[in-house]
Design an enzyme around this catalytic site. Structure first.
Site, PDB file in Angstrom:
ATOM      1  N   ASP A 179       0.839  -1.200   0.000  1.00 51.71           N
ATOM      2  CA  ASP A 179       0.000   0.000   0.000  1.00 51.71           C
ATOM      3  C   ASP A 179       0.876   1.253   0.000  1.00 51.71           C
ATOM      4  OD1 ASP A 179      -2.160  -1.684   0.229  1.00 51.71           O
ATOM      5  OD2 ASP A 179      -2.293  -1.471   2.410  1.00 51.71           O
TER       6      ASP A 179
HETATM    7  N1  URA Z   1      -1.261  -5.993   3.742  1.00 55.38           N
HETATM    8  C1  URA Z   1      -1.765  -4.728   3.781  1.00 55.38           C
HETATM    9  O1  URA Z   1      -2.818  -4.474   4.350  1.00 55.38           O
HETATM   10  N2  URA Z   1      -1.055  -3.767   3.156  1.00 55.38           N
HETATM   11  C2  URA Z   1       0.129  -3.976   2.544  1.00 55.38           C
HETATM   12  O2  URA Z   1       0.725  -3.035   2.021  1.00 55.38           O
HETATM   13  C3  URA Z   1       0.648  -5.284   2.531  1.00 55.38           C
HETATM   14  C4  URA Z   1      -0.080  -6.273   3.128  1.00 55.38           C
END
Ligand code: URA
Length: 235
Positions: A104
């Site tokens: 993310d």
């Molecule tokens: N899980 C999440 O919620 N975000 C990420 O960036 C990676 C795994």
């Protein structure tokens, strides 16, 4: 060793267009086995080519990037893309360079990139159960019941047909845990803790399969060695 036309090689690697390759050859900036070439149509061994005295990037690229916060793992979304952390020519490569899975925008840590479609599939397919380690900072203390649910597996995330697989959990502090997943569902860590009545404040991935981020500074990248590539696929 596979031979390839010099102009095609240089354009596939993103250095220039095929017609610009002809100009580079004419200007004597491209050497093959240390010799200038008269034609960019010449078939060459990529390892024997230099451009402005430098050997070329490899045809198959596998990189580790330390993703800083604020960068998006996409080729086209709005915002600052992680590709802006790489040399511009990498973005002109054919086949294209893509991230192996995504982090993310606010997540930091180890992100792999490759132009090898088979490798990408191998490392993201749920069949192969590649371990991803996440360091998770939580809004509230992790309760015992929630910890058991994580390690036992079986939690259903909203609008998903299959329960989560068991995860490995190390509770470093009540609000800081290390979670090892073998799945890679959409926003998995954040949605999992949300389903458990908690909230992720910060997320960092220090490990992907056999690879550790180590002391690679945020925003930097490095190519993986052949031994690291082998360790990734045999892990
Ligand atoms: N899980 C999440 O919620 N975000 C990420 O960036 C990676 C795994």
């Amino acid at each position: 060793m596979a031979l390839i036309r010099l102009d095609k090689l240089l354009s596939n690697l993103g250095y220039c267009t095929r017609s610009e390759a002809r100009d580079l050859a004419r200007q004597g900036r491209v050497l093959v086995d240390g010799q200038t070439v008269s034609s960019a149509a010449l078939k060459v061994d990529p390892a024997a080519v230099t451009l402005d005295g430098e050997t070329l990037d490899p045809e198959g690229l596998l990189l580790m990037l330390h993703k800083p916060p604020g960068y998006t793992c996409s080729h086209k979304d709005a915002g600052v893309l992680i590709y802006t952390l790489l040399p511009e020519r990498y973005l002109r490569r054919n086949p294209v360079l893509s991230t192996i899975g995504r982090l993310d925008r606010d997540t930091t840590g180890l992100l792999l990139l490759t132009d090898d479609g088979a490798l990408l599939h191998r490392l993201t397919s749920p069949r192969y159960k590649v371990e991803k380690v996440y360091e998770v900072w939580l809004e509230r203390d992790l309760e015992d019941d929630a910890a058991k649910t994580l390690t036992r597996g079986g939690l259903m995330l909203p609008e998903e047909p299959h329960p989560l697989l068991p995860a490995d959990l190390e509770v470093v502090e009540p609000r800081f845990v290390r979670l090892t997943l073998v799945e890679g569902r959409y926003h998995q860590v954040k949605r999992t803790f949300e389903a458990l009545g908690n909230r992720v404040l910060r997320l960092h991935r220090p490990r992907f399969g056999a690879l550790e981020l180590g002391d690679l500074p945020p925003g930097s990248f490095r190519p993986l060695t052949e031994a690291e590539r082998l360790a990734l696929v045999s892990g």
